[in-house]
Motif scaffolding. Sequence first.
Motif, PDB file in Angstrom:
ATOM      1  N   ARG A  71       0.824  -1.206   0.000  1.00 35.21           N
ATOM      2  CA  ARG A  71       0.000   0.000   0.000  1.00 35.21           C
ATOM      3  C   ARG A  71       0.860   1.259   0.000  1.00 35.21           C
ATOM      4  O   ARG A  71       0.553   2.243  -0.672  1.00 35.21           O
ATOM      5  CB  ARG A  71      -0.904   0.028   1.243  1.00 35.21           C
ATOM      6  N   THR A  72       1.946   1.214   0.795  1.00 33.86           N
ATOM      7  CA  THR A  72       2.809   2.391   0.860  1.00 33.86           C
ATOM      8  C   THR A  72       3.436   2.675  -0.503  1.00 33.86           C
ATOM      9  O   THR A  72       3.430   3.816  -0.974  1.00 33.86           O
ATOM     10  CB  THR A  72       3.924   2.188   1.910  1.00 33.86           C
ATOM     11  N   VAL A  73       3.961   1.623  -1.128  1.00 33.97           N
ATOM     12  CA  VAL A  73       4.591   1.820  -2.439  1.00 33.97           C
ATOM     13  C   VAL A  73       3.579   2.365  -3.433  1.00 33.97           C
ATOM     14  O   VAL A  73       3.831   3.328  -4.152  1.00 33.97           O
ATOM     15  CB  VAL A  73       5.203   0.497  -2.957  1.00 33.97           C
ATOM     16  N   LYS A  74       2.396   1.766  -3.436  1.00 25.91           N
ATOM     17  CA  LYS A  74       1.351   2.220  -4.346  1.00 25.91           C
ATOM     18  C   LYS A  74       1.005   3.694  -4.052  1.00 25.91           C
ATOM     19  O   LYS A  74       0.902   4.529  -4.957  1.00 25.91           O
ATOM     20  CB  LYS A  74       0.108   1.336  -4.168  1.00 25.91           C
ATOM     21  N   GLY A  75       0.850   3.968  -2.742  1.00 29.91           N
ATOM     22  CA  GLY A  75       0.497   5.338  -2.338  1.00 29.91           C
ATOM     23  C   GLY A  75       1.562   6.331  -2.738  1.00 29.91           C
ATOM     24  O   GLY A  75       1.274   7.410  -3.278  1.00 29.91           O
ATOM     25  N   LEU A  76       2.825   5.976  -2.503  1.00 31.57           N
ATOM     26  CA  LEU A  76       3.925   6.873  -2.853  1.00 31.57           C
ATOM     27  C   LEU A  76       3.935   7.125  -4.353  1.00 31.57           C
ATOM     28  O   LEU A  76       4.142   8.251  -4.807  1.00 31.57           O
ATOM     29  CB  LEU A  76       5.261   6.265  -2.425  1.00 31.57           C
ATOM     30  N   SER A  77       3.705   6.054  -5.122  1.00 32.95           N
ATOM     31  CA  SER A  77       3.802   6.226  -6.564  1.00 32.95           C
ATOM     32  C   SER A  77       2.698   7.158  -7.071  1.00 32.95           C
ATOM     33  O   SER A  77       2.931   7.986  -7.944  1.00 32.95           O
ATOM     34  CB  SER A  77       3.799   4.862  -7.250  1.00 32.95           C
ATOM     35  N   VAL A  78       1.510   7.045  -6.447  1.00 32.09           N
ATOM     36  CA  VAL A  78       0.443   7.984  -6.819  1.00 32.09           C
ATOM     37  C   VAL A  78       0.850   9.415  -6.466  1.00 32.09           C
ATOM     38  O   VAL A  78       0.712  10.347  -7.264  1.00 32.09           O
ATOM     39  CB  VAL A  78      -0.881   7.606  -6.104  1.00 32.09           C
ATOM     40  N   SER A  79       1.403   9.574  -5.254  1.00 35.44           N
ATOM     41  CA  SER A  79       1.801  10.909  -4.814  1.00 35.44           C
ATOM     42  C   SER A  79       2.898  11.482  -5.706  1.00 35.44           C
ATOM     43  O   SER A  79       2.865  12.650  -6.089  1.00 35.44           O
ATOM     44  CB  SER A  79       2.299  10.865  -3.371  1.00 35.44           C
ATOM     45  N   ILE A  80       3.894  10.644  -6.026  1.00 39.84           N
ATOM     46  CA  ILE A  80       4.988  11.112  -6.867  1.00 39.84           C
ATOM     47  C   ILE A  80       4.447  11.523  -8.233  1.00 39.84           C
ATOM     48  O   ILE A  80       4.794  12.571  -8.773  1.00 39.84           O
ATOM     49  CB  ILE A  80       6.068  10.020  -7.032  1.00 39.84           C
ATOM     50  N   TYR A  81       3.544  10.683  -8.753  1.00 40.99           N
ATOM     51  CA  TYR A  81       2.984  10.945 -10.074  1.00 40.99           C
ATOM     52  C   TYR A  81       2.260  12.295 -10.111  1.00 40.99           C
ATOM     53  O   TYR A  81       2.535  13.149 -10.956  1.00 40.99           O
ATOM     54  CB  TYR A  81       2.025   9.801 -10.436  1.00 40.99           C
ATOM     55  N   ILE A  82       1.384  12.493  -9.137  1.00 42.18           N
ATOM     56  CA  ILE A  82       0.658  13.768  -9.087  1.00 42.18           C
ATOM     57  C   ILE A  82       1.629  14.924  -8.842  1.00 42.18           C
ATOM     58  O   ILE A  82       1.545  15.983  -9.463  1.00 42.18           O
ATOM     59  CB  ILE A  82      -0.433  13.731  -7.992  1.00 42.18           C
ATOM     60  N   GLY A  83       2.584  14.671  -7.933  1.00 41.72           N
ATOM     61  CA  GLY A  83       3.571  15.710  -7.622  1.00 41.72           C
ATOM     62  C   GLY A  83       4.364  16.111  -8.847  1.00 41.72           C
ATOM     63  O   GLY A  83       4.546  17.296  -9.121  1.00 41.72           O
ATOM     64  N   LEU A  84       4.841  15.129  -9.608  1.00 42.67           N
ATOM     65  CA  LEU A  84       5.646  15.426 -10.800  1.00 42.67           C
ATOM     66  C   LEU A  84       4.838  16.222 -11.813  1.00 42.67           C
ATOM     67  O   LEU A  84       5.286  17.251 -12.329  1.00 42.67           O
ATOM     68  CB  LEU A  84       6.124  14.131 -11.464  1.00 42.67           C
ATOM     69  N   LEU A  85       3.642  15.735 -12.045  1.00 45.80           N
ATOM     70  CA  LEU A  85       2.776  16.375 -13.029  1.00 45.80           C
ATOM     71  C   LEU A  85       2.547  17.835 -12.642  1.00 45.80           C
ATOM     72  O   LEU A  85       2.720  18.758 -13.448  1.00 45.80           O
ATOM     73  CB  LEU A  85       1.437  15.629 -13.052  1.00 45.80           C
ATOM     74  N   ALA A  86       2.158  18.013 -11.364  1.00 45.26           N
ATOM     75  CA  ALA A  86       1.825  19.359 -10.902  1.00 45.26           C
ATOM     76  C   ALA A  86       3.052  20.259 -10.925  1.00 45.26           C
ATOM     77  O   ALA A  86       2.981  21.412 -11.360  1.00 45.26           O
ATOM     78  CB  ALA A  86       1.238  19.295  -9.497  1.00 45.26           C
ATOM     79  N   SER A  87       4.216  19.741 -10.485  1.00 46.75           N
ATOM     80  CA  SER A  87       5.382  20.638 -10.446  1.00 46.75           C
ATOM     81  C   SER A  87       5.833  21.011 -11.848  1.00 46.75           C
ATOM     82  O   SER A  87       6.260  22.137 -12.081  1.00 46.75           O
ATOM     83  CB  SER A  87       6.571  20.075  -9.676  1.00 46.75           C
ATOM     84  N   CYS A  88       5.758  20.052 -12.786  1.00 40.82           N
ATOM     85  CA  CYS A  88       6.151  20.390 -14.157  1.00 40.82           C
ATOM     86  C   CYS A  88       5.253  21.497 -14.698  1.00 40.82           C
ATOM     87  O   CYS A  88       5.730  22.489 -15.249  1.00 40.82           O
ATOM     88  CB  CYS A  88       6.067  19.164 -15.058  1.00 40.82           C
ATOM     89  N   ALA A  89       3.943  21.309 -14.493  1.00 45.84           N
ATOM     90  CA  ALA A  89       3.016  22.306 -15.020  1.00 45.84           C
ATOM     91  C   ALA A  89       3.261  23.667 -14.374  1.00 45.84           C
ATOM     92  O   ALA A  89       3.332  24.699 -15.054  1.00 45.84           O
ATOM     93  CB  ALA A  89       1.585  21.851 -14.767  1.00 45.84           C
ATOM     94  N   THR A  90       3.427  23.668 -13.054  1.00 45.63           N
ATOM     95  CA  THR A  90       3.583  24.953 -12.360  1.00 45.63           C
ATOM     96  C   THR A  90       4.917  25.607 -12.739  1.00 45.63           C
ATOM     97  O   THR A  90       5.021  26.822 -12.860  1.00 45.63           O
ATOM     98  CB  THR A  90       3.430  24.758 -10.835  1.00 45.63           C
ATOM     99  N   SER A  91       5.944  24.789 -12.994  1.00 44.13           N
ATOM    100  CA  SER A  91       7.236  25.356 -13.393  1.00 44.13           C
ATOM    101  C   SER A  91       7.159  25.988 -14.768  1.00 44.13           C
ATOM    102  O   SER A  91       7.774  27.017 -15.022  1.00 44.13           O
ATOM    103  CB  SER A  91       8.307  24.282 -13.413  1.00 44.13           C
ATOM    104  N   VAL A  92       6.405  25.345 -15.655  1.00 47.51           N
ATOM    105  CA  VAL A  92       6.259  25.925 -16.987  1.00 47.51           C
ATOM    106  C   VAL A  92       5.567  27.284 -16.885  1.00 47.51           C
ATOM    107  O   VAL A  92       5.974  28.263 -17.514  1.00 47.51           O
ATOM    108  CB  VAL A  92       5.473  24.965 -17.911  1.00 47.51           C
ATOM    109  N   ILE A  93       4.543  27.338 -16.020  1.00 46.03           N
ATOM    110  CA  ILE A  93       3.874  28.627 -15.796  1.00 46.03           C
ATOM    111  C   ILE A  93       4.878  29.644 -15.261  1.00 46.03           C
ATOM    112  O   ILE A  93       4.954  30.785 -15.716  1.00 46.03           O
ATOM    113  CB  ILE A  93       2.713  28.464 -14.791  1.00 46.03           C
TER     114      ILE A  93
END
Lengths: 280, 214, 270
Positions: A71-93
Motif C-alpha cells: 500500500r505504501t509503495v502504491k500510495g507513494l507512486s500515486v503521490s509522486i505521479y501527481i507531484g511530478l505532473l503538478a510541479s512540471c506544469a507549475t514550473s512551466v507557468i
Amino acid sequence: MKNMRKHGILNRRTLTLIIIALSVIIILAVTAAGFIMDEELYAPHFAEKNLPPSGHHLFGTDWMGRDMFARTVKGLSVSIYIGLLASCATSVIALFLGVIAGTFGKYASGIFNWFVDIFMGIPHLILLILISLLLGKGAKGVAIGVIVTHWCSLGRIVQAEVLALKDSQFVKASEKLGKTKLWIAFHHIMPHVVPQFIVGLILMFPHAIMHESSITFLGFGLPAEQPAIGIILSEAMKHLTTGMWWLAVMPGISLLIIVVLFEAIGSHLRMLLDPYSAQE
Amino acid sequence: MTDSAKHDEILLSCQNVSFRYHKGPWILRNINLDIRRHERLGLIGPSGYGKSTLSRLLAGYDSPTEGEILWKGKKLPQKGFCPVQMIYQHPEKALDPRWKLKRSVSEGWQPDEELLKRLNINSKLWFSRYPNELSGGELQRFCVARVLAPDTEFIIADEMSTMLDAITQAQIWNVLLDEVKKRDLGLLVITHNNSLAEKLCTRIVDLRDINGAF
Amino acid sequence: MNKDKIILEVEDISVSFRMYDKGLSKHDLTVIKKLNVTVHEGEILAIVGASGSGKSVLAHAVLGILPSNASVGGEIRYCGKQLTNSLRKEKVGSEIIMIPQSVTYLDPLMKAGKQVRGLKGTKQQLEEAFRRYGLDKSAEKKYPFQLSGGMARRVLISTAVISDAKLILADEPTPGLSEDMAAETMRHFRELADQGCGILMITHDIEAALKAADTIAVFYDGETIDCCTADDFRQGRDALKHPYTKALWSALPENGFLSADASELMKGAL
C-alpha cells in the motif's frame, strides 16, 4: 597556469553524480513498482489482520489484513505521479510568466508582482484546500491546486535572472553588434536561465508531494478509496491508539525518504551547476 | 563630400545633454560636445563626474533626459549593427561566461587571422576556452577584436586598460591606434590617467569643465 | 621603529586550485608557483603584475581565506613566527588588516562608523581617525551606499588606522580613483608606514605603486621574477636589470608606450 595533474576517479563531483543517480533510480523504481503492481498485493486478507512488521509483511498489515508495504509503495507512486505532473506544469507557468515579466518592461512586471504578492500572501495550504474543494477534490482538484499555488517563487527567480541578464554588458554588447531581441533571448538569456530553472523544478517536487499528501491527509484531496499516502496516514491515525504504530510510522518514514531524495537531487544538481561550488 | 570635409565631419554630437535617474540629482547638465572624425578625443576627470554615464549615452545605451545626441546629424540607429561600438573596463563582464571565446569574438563579424595575430590572440589555444579560464588582459584582446568590424565607424573605450598591466595596456592600445588611423575611425578615450590620455589623444576635455551639474 | 625588523616573510609560496575538466577528471591549476617577498617595518612593498595573474590570491593566502579547493605550499612567517591558523585567529583583524579593493566589501547594512570601529575600537579612536582623513562627523551615521567613492575609500583606510595594525594588505587600492585621489591614498599609506606599519600593496598600476612604495616586486606567470627599489624604477630603464622589468618601464605611457611580447622577454631572460 599550465601545470595540470590528473587526480583519482572518486572525487567530489563523482560522488555528487552517484548520489544523484542513486536517488533517481530509487524514485523511479518506487514509481514504476506502484504502477505495475498487482491489485491482489494490497487486497484485504482478513486472516492476516493487524500483524506487526515481519519478514513476510515488511511494514505489517492493517485492520483489514492489507499488506502495508504494498500500500505504501502504491500510495507513494500515486503521490509522486501527481507531484511530478503538478510541479512540471507549475514550473512551466513560472518560466513563462517570469520570462514575460522580465522581458516586457514595467507594466508586465507590475502585474506579475501583484499576482505573486497575492499568491504568496495567502498561506499555501489554505489556498490549496480552497481550490481543491472548488474543483470537487480528487486528483484533478489537488493537481490544479498545486499548479496554481506553486509557481510564484520560481517565477520570481526567473524574472530576476532575466532582468539581470538583460542589463548585463554582454547582452548590451550583443545588441550593439546587431543581434535581434529574439536571437539574444535564445542564445544569451536561455542558457543562463535553464540550469536555474531545472534546479528550481526539481526542488519543487518534494514541495508538491508534501502538499498533496497533507491536503489528502486533511480530507480535502484524493478520495478515500485511492491508496494515496495521505489517506494511509489519516486512516492510521484512527488506529494509533490501539497500538498499531507501524500503520503510521512506516509509510510516514517512506514519504520522508522520498522527499529527502528529491531534495538531494536538487541540491546536488545545484552544486554542480553553480559556478561557485562546481569546483569543490 | 570631399575628402577633407569627410575628414573633418562631426560624427558624434551632444546638444545640451542633461541626464539624471528618475528624479535624482543631475549627473550631467547642459553638455555640448562635438567629436570629429579626424580627432581622438580624451575625456578625463575624477570618478563620480559622469564620465561613464556620458559614454553610455554616446553609445546609445541610455537616452538623455534632456537634449539630444546625434550621430552624423541624425539619431543613432536602434536596430542592426551599431556604428558606435564600446569597449568596457571589465572584459569579463562583456563576454558571455557560457560562450566559448571563438563564438564570442565572431559574434558581430569574423575577425581575420592577421588582426588576431597582431592582438597577440593565441587562437589555437584560447578559442576553445571559456572566459573564466583566461586573464583580464587576454579577454580584453577579444573584446577589441570583436568591435573592430568593417561597419564600425566610432569606438568608445571606457577605461579600457585601467585593469591591465602596463605592457598589455601598451600592446592593446598600439594595435587599436593603428586600426583607428588606418581606417579613419573616430575614437573617444575615457580615462582617469592623464599621461595615457596625452599619449593617445589629439584633444583632451576635462568633464569638470563642461558638466554644468558640478 | 626598526627598519630591519621583518614583519612578513613569504617564502616560496605556491598556491594551486583543484579544478574539474569537462567531465569528472580533475587537474591542478597553479596560480602562484614561487612567490618570495619580505616586508619590513615601515616599508611599503608593491607586488606588480598583470591583473588576473593571481596576485590577490597571495593576500587571501596570508589571511587564510582561500576556498576549499586550494592547496598552499611554502611558508608564511609573521614577525618571525610561522603564521598558523591559530596565530591568524589572534592577529587578523587586529594586527593584520586587509584593505579591500572596493566599497562592495563593506557591509551594506551597517553604518560606516560602526564598521570602522569594529569590535575593539573606541569612540575616541573613531573620531580621531575620521578627523584625520577629513571625514565629516555625519559620515559615521551613513550607510556605505550613501558615501561617495572617495569617502568610502577613506572609510576603508580608517579601519586600518583604528586597529593597531602592524601589517596592512591592500588589494588594488587605486583603480577607479582619479589621479588626485590615488595620490591621496598613497599619501595615507606612506603615513601609516612611517608610523611603523608594514604595507603589502598588490596592484597592476605601477604608476600608483611608484608614488608610495619603497620596494617593487614584479610578478609574472606565477613567480616573483624581479625585486627592485622604487628608486631604480624612477631612475629609468638603465637602472633596471630584468628584461621584463625594463619592458614594463618602457610600456608606461610617459616612457614610450612600447609594446613587447612578454613571453619572448622571459625566454630571453633564461
